[in-house]
Scaffold this motif. Structure first.
Motif, PDB file in Angstrom:
ATOM      1  N   CYS A 236       0.811  -1.218   0.000  1.00  0.00           N
ATOM      2  CA  CYS A 236       0.000   0.000   0.000  1.00  0.00           C
ATOM      3  C   CYS A 236       0.849   1.275   0.000  1.00  0.00           C
ATOM      4  O   CYS A 236       0.308   2.368  -0.171  1.00  0.00           O
ATOM      5  N   ARG A 276      -7.990 -18.101   8.144  1.00  0.00           N
ATOM      6  CA  ARG A 276      -8.635 -16.832   8.521  1.00  0.00           C
ATOM      7  C   ARG A 276      -7.806 -15.584   8.198  1.00  0.00           C
ATOM      8  O   ARG A 276      -8.318 -14.633   7.609  1.00  0.00           O
ATOM      9  N   ASN A 277      -6.527 -15.615   8.636  1.00  0.00           N
ATOM     10  CA  ASN A 277      -5.762 -14.368   8.442  1.00  0.00           C
ATOM     11  C   ASN A 277      -5.460 -14.086   6.966  1.00  0.00           C
ATOM     12  O   ASN A 277      -5.002 -13.006   6.616  1.00  0.00           O
ATOM     13  N   ILE A 340      -2.667 -11.353   6.615  1.00  0.00           N
ATOM     14  CA  ILE A 340      -2.585 -10.107   7.394  1.00  0.00           C
ATOM     15  C   ILE A 340      -2.625 -10.512   8.863  1.00  0.00           C
ATOM     16  O   ILE A 340      -3.656 -10.934   9.389  1.00  0.00           O
ATOM     17  N   ARG A 342      -2.333 -10.498  13.060  1.00  0.00           N
ATOM     18  CA  ARG A 342      -2.937  -9.648  14.094  1.00  0.00           C
ATOM     19  C   ARG A 342      -1.979  -8.555  14.538  1.00  0.00           C
ATOM     20  O   ARG A 342      -2.385  -7.528  15.047  1.00  0.00           O
ATOM     21  N   VAL A 344      -0.340  -6.563  12.873  1.00  0.00           N
ATOM     22  CA  VAL A 344      -0.175  -5.471  11.918  1.00  0.00           C
ATOM     23  C   VAL A 344      -0.397  -4.093  12.563  1.00  0.00           C
ATOM     24  O   VAL A 344       0.303  -3.128  12.260  1.00  0.00           O
ATOM     25  N   HIS A 404      -3.224   6.457   5.036  1.00  0.00           N
ATOM     26  CA  HIS A 404      -3.706   5.223   4.397  1.00  0.00           C
ATOM     27  C   HIS A 404      -4.962   4.668   5.074  1.00  0.00           C
ATOM     28  O   HIS A 404      -4.899   4.212   6.217  1.00  0.00           O
ATOM     29  N   GLY A 406      -6.532   1.921   5.628  1.00  0.00           N
ATOM     30  CA  GLY A 406      -6.349   0.468   5.482  1.00  0.00           C
ATOM     31  C   GLY A 406      -7.392  -0.335   6.223  1.00  0.00           C
ATOM     32  O   GLY A 406      -7.446  -1.558   6.118  1.00  0.00           O
ATOM     33  N   ASN A 437     -10.335  -0.804   1.121  1.00  0.00           N
ATOM     34  CA  ASN A 437      -8.881  -0.613   1.114  1.00  0.00           C
ATOM     35  C   ASN A 437      -8.412  -0.726  -0.338  1.00  0.00           C
ATOM     36  O   ASN A 437      -8.380  -1.816  -0.905  1.00  0.00           O
ATOM     37  N   GLY A 468       2.869   0.061   4.285  1.00  0.00           N
ATOM     38  CA  GLY A 468       2.842  -1.053   3.345  1.00  0.00           C
ATOM     39  C   GLY A 468       3.610  -2.239   3.854  1.00  0.00           C
ATOM     40  O   GLY A 468       4.498  -2.106   4.718  1.00  0.00           O
ATOM     41  N   SER A 469       3.264  -3.417   3.292  1.00  0.00           N
ATOM     42  CA  SER A 469       3.971  -4.639   3.661  1.00  0.00           C
ATOM     43  C   SER A 469       5.465  -4.388   3.522  1.00  0.00           C
ATOM     44  O   SER A 469       5.897  -3.555   2.734  1.00  0.00           O
TER      45      SER A 469
HETATM   46  C1  MLC Z   1     -10.293  -7.661  10.825  1.00  0.00           C
HETATM   47  C2  MLC Z   1     -10.905  -6.494  11.592  1.00  0.00           C
HETATM   48  C3  MLC Z   1     -12.022  -5.864  10.740  1.00  0.00           C
HETATM   49  C4  MLC Z   1     -11.461  -6.976  12.898  1.00  0.00           C
HETATM   50  O1  MLC Z   1     -12.037  -5.940  13.634  1.00  0.00           O
HETATM   51  P1  MLC Z   1     -11.779  -5.781  15.189  1.00  0.00           P
HETATM   52  O2  MLC Z   1     -10.337  -5.936  15.417  1.00  0.00           O
HETATM   53  O3  MLC Z   1     -12.436  -4.531  15.597  1.00  0.00           O
HETATM   54  O4  MLC Z   1     -12.650  -6.965  15.837  1.00  0.00           O
HETATM   55  P2  MLC Z   1     -12.214  -8.253  16.656  1.00  0.00           P
HETATM   56  O5  MLC Z   1     -10.898  -8.099  17.302  1.00  0.00           O
HETATM   57  O6  MLC Z   1     -13.384  -8.589  17.491  1.00  0.00           O
HETATM   58  O7  MLC Z   1     -12.079  -9.370  15.523  1.00  0.00           O
HETATM   59  C5  MLC Z   1     -13.213  -9.950  14.892  1.00  0.00           C
HETATM   60  C6  MLC Z   1     -12.867 -11.363  14.545  1.00  0.00           C
HETATM   61  O8  MLC Z   1     -11.784 -11.338  13.593  1.00  0.00           O
HETATM   62  C7  MLC Z   1     -10.694 -12.117  14.096  1.00  0.00           C
HETATM   63  N1  MLC Z   1      -9.471 -11.502  13.620  1.00  0.00           N
HETATM   64  C8  MLC Z   1      -9.133 -10.208  13.714  1.00  0.00           C
HETATM   65  N2  MLC Z   1      -7.947  -9.993  13.140  1.00  0.00           N
HETATM   66  C9  MLC Z   1      -7.524 -11.169  12.664  1.00  0.00           C
HETATM   67  C10 MLC Z   1      -6.389 -11.605  11.978  1.00  0.00           C
HETATM   68  N3  MLC Z   1      -5.430 -10.764  11.630  1.00  0.00           N
HETATM   69  N4  MLC Z   1      -6.277 -12.898  11.645  1.00  0.00           N
HETATM   70  C11 MLC Z   1      -7.280 -13.770  11.956  1.00  0.00           C
HETATM   71  N5  MLC Z   1      -8.395 -13.413  12.606  1.00  0.00           N
HETATM   72  C12 MLC Z   1      -8.522 -12.148  12.968  1.00  0.00           C
HETATM   73  C13 MLC Z   1     -10.853 -12.070  15.608  1.00  0.00           C
HETATM   74  O9  MLC Z   1     -10.230 -13.180  16.218  1.00  0.00           O
HETATM   75  C14 MLC Z   1     -12.356 -12.155  15.750  1.00  0.00           C
HETATM   76  O10 MLC Z   1     -12.768 -13.479  15.555  1.00  0.00           O
HETATM   77  P3  MLC Z   1     -13.825 -14.182  16.543  1.00  0.00           P
HETATM   78  O11 MLC Z   1     -15.070 -13.339  16.434  1.00  0.00           O
HETATM   79  O12 MLC Z   1     -13.988 -15.566  15.993  1.00  0.00           O
HETATM   80  O13 MLC Z   1     -13.215 -14.133  17.889  1.00  0.00           O
HETATM   81  C15 MLC Z   1      -9.863  -5.422  11.911  1.00  0.00           C
HETATM   82  O14 MLC Z   1      -8.914  -5.893  12.829  1.00  0.00           O
HETATM   83  C16 MLC Z   1      -9.152  -4.964  10.709  1.00  0.00           C
HETATM   84  O15 MLC Z   1      -9.656  -4.125   9.973  1.00  0.00           O
HETATM   85  N6  MLC Z   1      -7.954  -5.521  10.519  1.00  0.00           N
HETATM   86  C17 MLC Z   1      -7.194  -5.351   9.270  1.00  0.00           C
HETATM   87  C18 MLC Z   1      -6.792  -3.963   9.042  1.00  0.00           C
HETATM   88  C19 MLC Z   1      -5.508  -3.930   8.333  1.00  0.00           C
HETATM   89  O16 MLC Z   1      -4.580  -4.548   8.746  1.00  0.00           O
HETATM   90  N7  MLC Z   1      -5.460  -3.210   7.260  1.00  0.00           N
HETATM   91  C20 MLC Z   1      -4.246  -2.957   6.631  1.00  0.00           C
HETATM   92  C21 MLC Z   1      -3.952  -4.063   5.721  1.00  0.00           C
HETATM   93  S1  MLC Z   1      -2.281  -4.039   5.267  1.00  0.00           S
HETATM   94  C22 MLC Z   1      -2.147  -2.780   4.224  1.00  0.00           C
HETATM   95  O17 MLC Z   1      -3.075  -2.127   3.907  1.00  0.00           O
HETATM   96  C23 MLC Z   1      -0.795  -2.483   3.735  1.00  0.00           C
HETATM   97  C24 MLC Z   1      -0.304  -3.413   2.662  1.00  0.00           C
HETATM   98  O18 MLC Z   1      -0.899  -4.418   2.371  1.00  0.00           O
HETATM   99  O19 MLC Z   1       0.741  -3.097   2.082  1.00  0.00           O
END
Ligand code: MLC
Length: 497
Positions: A236, A276-277, A340, A342, A344, A404, A406, A437, A468-469
């Protein structure tokens, strides 16, 4: 707010004002004292005395030497003036300007309805019930709105239409975005394809042969001497990285125009497994794109929107955890996707800290620097452990923030780290809600939102900050050269402001 906190806030504002106007505060009393002295001197007949002294000295020292001395002094003064003028002209000529940019608005048929997306995923029989629930839940809580962003044709009509992962399909997706954006930005700036001296494209995961930059050259029939570059795999942050490359080119080539264009490929990044991730990318990433013209051509200075003041990149890739937190890989069944982790959020926090440490001294006003140094001195030298580390207030350095978008959690996390106001968070929250995103082009959606919905005044400063990654953070500081309140295509057709 307690009385103590309010007192601190007001003291800080007063200190900031005093530091900002220190020059004026010193010069005004000094000038008035000097003026009073001069009047008194004149009244006491001092000026006549001085003229008489010069006359005597001229007569006694012989007139030719006095004439030579005066001529030499005048010549030196002229030289200093010319040098100052040359410096000002050269500084202006070496300025790097953003002439204009275009944020991609994909065709309406690509609007993505979450319910239909999940329905399509169900019908594909690729995902377990648990994965489908997870994706539905993440989409629901992520902060993406309804309809949520755009996805290519293959994702539409409620089924993952027999997705053919051909190069042709992936090319069609990315080329439509790149060609549209480049055409629009050329139209906006009044430039012809032959005016482009260098072209930098970026796409994280889809990197065909010939490159996407070659595809743009071919489509627009650009000139043979055009220098082309393609940035792949840089996540990103790629668009700000492309600008860094553009500024290096512009520093070395006067009168150049560089086009940067980027989009990230959804067909390439969709994940068909059940880890999941790795499923999070399916939920958050959507189709976007951007093209921008950067220039040091004097003719463009008159119409350019912004001047690039600083660009700072910081990389945490030496740290294994940071390197691995966003990474493309095979899952246990050999299906390719991007994980992605946790961690991050924590990594993004560290990357932001590294970046603001580097850019802070360049952009912060004196008052903020003094408070920061004072705080550091109190904690490290005087050992006052009860004092909390001071995070400089970047609101004193910038009026607008394009960080960003994201994910909602990322936006809110960074926003609280920087102490941003709700109106300053809106340019990130709204683009994420509407466009999802969009990876490397995401900061430009924030920027086009700022121009369309909030407006930028001449002289205001804007901070473009991307993650970004890798894991890396790249940020650019801009100053508006004119008022910018354009109604961007990306925002005019939606009731967003
Ligand atoms: C995934 C989310 C929407 C979850 O929202 P919340 O954190 O508010 O909610 P929460 O903690 O209750 O999580 C909800 C459910 O998702 C699960 N969960 C959350 N994050 C997880 C992960 N990384 N891997 C696996 N599971 C995950 C939790 O265990 C839970 O499951 P259960 O309900 O079963 O317990 C958020 O964390 C999010 O937006 N994360 C990604 C944002 C991000 O990293 N963006 C940038 C991407 S990288 C980028 O943009 C740069 C690039 O690529 O270069």
């Amino acid at each position: 707010m307690t009385g103590g906190t309010q007192f601190l806030r007001y003291s800080k504002a007063a200190f900031h004002l005093v530091c900002s106007y220190a020059g004026v505060l010193l010069v005004v009393p000094l000038a008035s004292v000097m003026a009073r002295r001069a009047i008194a001197f004149q009244e006491a007949g001092g000026v006549d005395e001085l003229l008489q002294m010069v006359q005597q000295w001229r007569e006694s020292s012989g007139s030719p030497w006095v004439a030579v001395g005066v001529a030499a002094a005048a010549l030196m003064a002229l030289q200093v003036m010319l040098a100052a003028l040359y410096y000002l002209i050269m500084r202006r000529r070496s300025e790097i300007c953003l002439v204009d940019f275009y944020s991609y608005r994909p065709p309406d048929r690509m609007n993505c309805i979450p319910k239909l997306l999940i329905q399509g995923a169900k019908r594909s029989n690729l995902y377990t019930e648990r994965s489908l629930e997870f994706m539905e839940n993440v989409i629901r809580i992520s902060g993406i709105g309804e309809p949520q962003g755009f996805l290519p044709d293959e994702f539409q009509e409620g089924v993952y239409r027999e997705m053919v992962h051909s190069i042709a399909n992936k090319r069609a997706e990315t080329e439509l975005a790149l060609f549209t954006c480049v055409q629009k930005v050329l139209d906006k700036t009044g430039l012809k394809a032959k005016d482009v001296d260098a072209l930098i494209t970026n796409c994280c995961t889809f990197n065909p042969v010939p490159s996407l930059s070659a595809a743009v050259v071919n489509h627009f029939k650009m000139k043979q001497s055009v220098k082309t570059y393609h940035i792949g795999g840089m996540g990103c942050a790629a668009s700000v990285i492309a600008m860094d490359l553009a500024q290096e080119l512009l520093k070395n080539h006067p009168n150049w125009r560089v086009v940067i264009a980027g989009s990230d490929n959804c067909l390439e990044t969709v994940y068909y497994g059940n880890q999941r991730n790795m499923l999070i990318t399916n939920c958050l990433f959507r189709l976007g794109g951007v093209a921008a013209v950067l220039s040091n051509h004097p003719a463009d200075r008159k119409i350019a929107k912004y001047r690039l003041d600083h660009l700072v990149r910081t990389h945490l890739g030496a740290d294994d955890a940071a390197y691995n937190c966003v990474i493309q890989k095979d899952d246990e069944e050999g299906k390719i996707g991007t994980k992605i982790g946790r961690e991050v959020m924590e990594t993004a926090g560290k990357a932001l800290k590294a970046n603001i440490t580097a850019i802070g001294p360049l952009v912060l006003p004196l008052s903020e620097k003094l408070i920061f140094v004072g705080n550091l001195f109190a904690r490290k030298v005087l050992g006052l452990k009860s004092i909390k580390p001071y995070t400089p207030d970047f609101k004193t350095a910038f009026e607008h923030f394009c960080i960003h978008p994201g994910g909602k959690t990322v936006i809110e996390g960074v926003g609280s780290q920087l102490g941003l106001r709700p109106s300053q968070l809106l340019p990130m929250l709204r683009p994420f809600e509407r466009y999802g995103n969009t990876s490397s082009s995401s900061t430009w959606y924030a920027w086009s939102f700022v121009e369309t919905c909030q407006g930028v005044k001449r002289g205001q400063r804007l901070w473009q900050l991307s993650f970004g990654s890798g894991f890396k953070c790249a940020s650019a500081a801009w100053t508006a050269l004119r008022d910018c309140d354009e109604q961007h295509d990306a925002w005019t057709e939606t009731p967003s402001c």
